[in-house]
Design a protein around this motif. Sequence first.
Motif, PDB file in Angstrom:
ATOM      1  N   ILE A   1     -34.198 -46.500 -29.651  1.00 34.77           N
ATOM      2  CA  ILE A   1     -35.134 -46.546 -28.537  1.00 34.77           C
ATOM      3  C   ILE A   1     -34.586 -47.486 -27.468  1.00 34.77           C
ATOM      4  N   ILE A   2     -34.743 -47.056 -26.228  1.00 32.42           N
ATOM      5  CA  ILE A   2     -34.307 -47.840 -25.077  1.00 32.42           C
ATOM      6  C   ILE A   2     -35.555 -48.282 -24.328  1.00 32.42           C
TER       7      ILE A   2
ATOM      8  N   PHE B   1     -38.617 -53.091 -13.860  1.00 34.61           N
ATOM      9  CA  PHE B   1     -38.724 -52.118 -12.780  1.00 34.61           C
ATOM     10  C   PHE B   1     -39.068 -50.734 -13.330  1.00 34.61           C
ATOM     11  N   GLY B   2     -38.883 -50.552 -14.642  1.00 36.67           N
ATOM     12  CA  GLY B   2     -39.265 -49.306 -15.291  1.00 36.67           C
ATOM     13  C   GLY B   2     -38.719 -48.071 -14.606  1.00 36.67           C
ATOM     14  N   GLY B   3     -39.575 -47.081 -14.487  1.00 40.75           N
ATOM     15  CA  GLY B   3     -39.174 -45.828 -13.862  1.00 40.75           C
ATOM     16  C   GLY B   3     -39.001 -44.734 -14.895  1.00 40.75           C
ATOM     17  N   LYS B   4     -39.188 -43.517 -14.453  1.00 43.58           N
ATOM     18  CA  LYS B   4     -39.087 -42.355 -15.345  1.00 43.58           C
ATOM     19  C   LYS B   4     -37.664 -42.165 -15.866  1.00 43.58           C
ATOM     20  N   ASP B   5     -36.703 -42.284 -14.990  1.00 46.38           N
ATOM     21  CA  ASP B   5     -35.331 -41.958 -15.364  1.00 46.38           C
ATOM     22  C   ASP B   5     -34.350 -42.727 -14.476  1.00 46.38           C
ATOM     23  N   PRO B   6     -34.324 -44.061 -14.590  1.00 40.80           N
ATOM     24  CA  PRO B   6     -33.450 -44.831 -13.697  1.00 40.80           C
ATOM     25  C   PRO B   6     -31.984 -44.417 -13.854  1.00 40.80           C
ATOM     26  N   GLU B   7     -31.292 -44.361 -12.732  1.00 45.97           N
ATOM     27  CA  GLU B   7     -29.878 -43.957 -12.729  1.00 45.97           C
ATOM     28  C   GLU B   7     -29.040 -44.779 -13.709  1.00 45.97           C
ATOM     29  N   TRP B   8     -29.227 -46.097 -13.711  1.00 47.69           N
ATOM     30  CA  TRP B   8     -28.387 -46.953 -14.542  1.00 47.69           C
ATOM     31  C   TRP B   8     -28.627 -46.713 -16.035  1.00 47.69           C
ATOM     32  N   VAL B   9     -29.831 -46.293 -16.424  1.00 43.96           N
ATOM     33  CA  VAL B   9     -30.114 -46.016 -17.842  1.00 43.96           C
ATOM     34  C   VAL B   9     -29.342 -44.776 -18.302  1.00 43.96           C
TER      35      VAL B   9
ATOM     36  N   LYS C   1     -25.756 -40.648 -26.563  1.00 49.85           N
ATOM     37  CA  LYS C   1     -26.528 -39.488 -27.034  1.00 49.85           C
ATOM     38  C   LYS C   1     -25.837 -38.652 -28.104  1.00 49.85           C
ATOM     39  N   SER C   2     -24.520 -38.699 -28.178  1.00 48.89           N
ATOM     40  CA  SER C   2     -23.845 -37.897 -29.206  1.00 48.89           C
ATOM     41  C   SER C   2     -24.071 -38.475 -30.613  1.00 48.89           C
ATOM     42  N   GLU C   3     -24.342 -39.764 -30.695  1.00 49.22           N
ATOM     43  CA  GLU C   3     -24.506 -40.413 -31.999  1.00 49.22           C
ATOM     44  C   GLU C   3     -25.952 -40.714 -32.375  1.00 49.22           C
ATOM     45  N   PHE C   4     -26.844 -40.731 -31.391  1.00 55.88           N
ATOM     46  CA  PHE C   4     -28.217 -41.156 -31.649  1.00 55.88           C
ATOM     47  C   PHE C   4     -29.247 -40.173 -31.117  1.00 55.88           C
ATOM     48  N   GLU C   5     -30.409 -40.197 -31.748  1.00 56.36           N
ATOM     49  CA  GLU C   5     -31.590 -39.535 -31.205  1.00 56.36           C
ATOM     50  C   GLU C   5     -32.234 -40.613 -30.324  1.00 56.36           C
ATOM     51  N   ILE C   6     -32.201 -40.414 -29.014  1.00 55.48           N
ATOM     52  CA  ILE C   6     -32.628 -41.460 -28.074  1.00 55.48           C
ATOM     53  C   ILE C   6     -34.024 -41.198 -27.529  1.00 55.48           C
ATOM     54  N   GLN C   7     -34.821 -42.253 -27.527  1.00 55.40           N
ATOM     55  CA  GLN C   7     -36.145 -42.221 -26.909  1.00 55.40           C
ATOM     56  C   GLN C   7     -36.199 -43.352 -25.889  1.00 55.40           C
ATOM     57  N   TYR C   8     -36.415 -43.012 -24.632  1.00 60.56           N
ATOM     58  CA  TYR C   8     -36.511 -44.009 -23.565  1.00 60.56           C
ATOM     59  C   TYR C   8     -37.984 -44.313 -23.294  1.00 60.56           C
ATOM     60  N   TYR C   9     -38.303 -45.587 -23.184  1.00 57.08           N
ATOM     61  CA  TYR C   9     -39.655 -45.989 -22.802  1.00 57.08           C
ATOM     62  C   TYR C   9     -39.616 -46.855 -21.555  1.00 57.08           C
ATOM     63  N   ASP C  10     -40.477 -46.522 -20.614  1.00 62.02           N
ATOM     64  CA  ASP C  10     -40.711 -47.345 -19.430  1.00 62.02           C
ATOM     65  C   ASP C  10     -41.713 -48.410 -19.873  1.00 62.02           C
TER      66      ASP C  10
ATOM     67  N   GLU D   1     -48.350 -53.230 -28.540  1.00 65.43           N
ATOM     68  CA  GLU D   1     -49.356 -52.424 -29.241  1.00 65.43           C
ATOM     69  C   GLU D   1     -49.031 -50.935 -29.138  1.00 65.43           C
ATOM     70  N   ALA D   2     -48.701 -50.488 -27.928  1.00 63.79           N
ATOM     71  CA  ALA D   2     -48.359 -49.078 -27.703  1.00 63.79           C
ATOM     72  C   ALA D   2     -47.109 -48.690 -28.490  1.00 63.79           C
ATOM     73  N   LEU D   3     -46.107 -49.554 -28.472  1.00 68.59           N
ATOM     74  CA  LEU D   3     -44.854 -49.290 -29.175  1.00 68.59           C
ATOM     75  C   LEU D   3     -45.080 -49.182 -30.684  1.00 68.59           C
ATOM     76  N   LEU D   4     -45.907 -50.058 -31.222  1.00 78.03           N
ATOM     77  CA  LEU D   4     -46.206 -50.022 -32.661  1.00 78.03           C
ATOM     78  C   LEU D   4     -46.921 -48.731 -33.052  1.00 78.03           C
ATOM     79  N   LYS D   5     -47.703 -48.163 -32.147  1.00 76.87           N
ATOM     80  CA  LYS D   5     -48.384 -46.888 -32.419  1.00 76.87           C
ATOM     81  C   LYS D   5     -47.417 -45.716 -32.322  1.00 76.87           C
ATOM     82  N   LEU D   6     -46.446 -45.816 -31.399  1.00 76.19           N
ATOM     83  CA  LEU D   6     -45.514 -44.718 -31.153  1.00 76.19           C
ATOM     84  C   LEU D   6     -44.366 -44.652 -32.159  1.00 76.19           C
ATOM     85  N   GLU D   7     -43.961 -45.794 -32.670  1.00 74.58           N
ATOM     86  CA  GLU D   7     -42.778 -45.856 -33.531  1.00 74.58           C
ATOM     87  C   GLU D   7     -43.140 -46.437 -34.899  1.00 74.58           C
ATOM     88  N   ASN D   8     -43.089 -45.595 -35.938  1.00 73.80           N
ATOM     89  CA  ASN D   8     -43.402 -46.145 -37.259  1.00 73.80           C
ATOM     90  C   ASN D   8     -42.270 -46.024 -38.267  1.00 73.80           C
TER      91      ASN D   8
END
Length: 175
Positions: free
Chosen positions: A7-8, A13-21, A29-38, A69-76
């Motif tokens: 998880i990233i 500054f967050g954002g849906k899909d920042p260029e630098w991310v 991405k070839s090695e991991f299942e990636i989940q990005y969170y703002d 709190e949100a992260l703990l609900k989303l990732e178990n």
Amino acid sequence: MAKQRLIILSDLFGGKDPEWVKIYVDLLKSEFEIQYYDVLELAGINADNLVESDVHNQLLSGGIDRAIEALLKLENGKVMVLGFSIGGTIAWKASLQGLKIVCLFAVSSTRLRYETEAPNCSIKLYFGEEDSNRPDSQWFFELNVVHKMIKKENHQLYRTENNAFLVCNDILKFY
């Protein structure tokens, strides 16, 4: 074989899909299942029309706790985490509250200097040598945390391609 979940967590500054991310995602991405969170979304903060100091104040006055709190609900399940600035601090605190982090990579997470307990996982921190808010050497010693000081860099070192390569290389080596 299933890919390890990574998880990233964004910076303040967050954002849906920042260029630098995208640089990090493309490298990993070839090695991991990636989940990005703002982190602003996790914290329930609408940053439209807010200046950086207002966002920062909202994060410090309950936003960090809401994001955890949100992260703990989303990732178990077990996850690796790559967090930037406040995102790394949120991951650190979430780990102390039960998020199952295998390894935490945090870049420019200067608020960690206020932490007195380290999570029970592998940790590697990155700071710019010229970031005046980074933890001091005593803090690293007391918490026994592996870190890398990047010469001639400041707080937003994670937004450059060279530093993204350096961090991603370490993540891939760990994996």
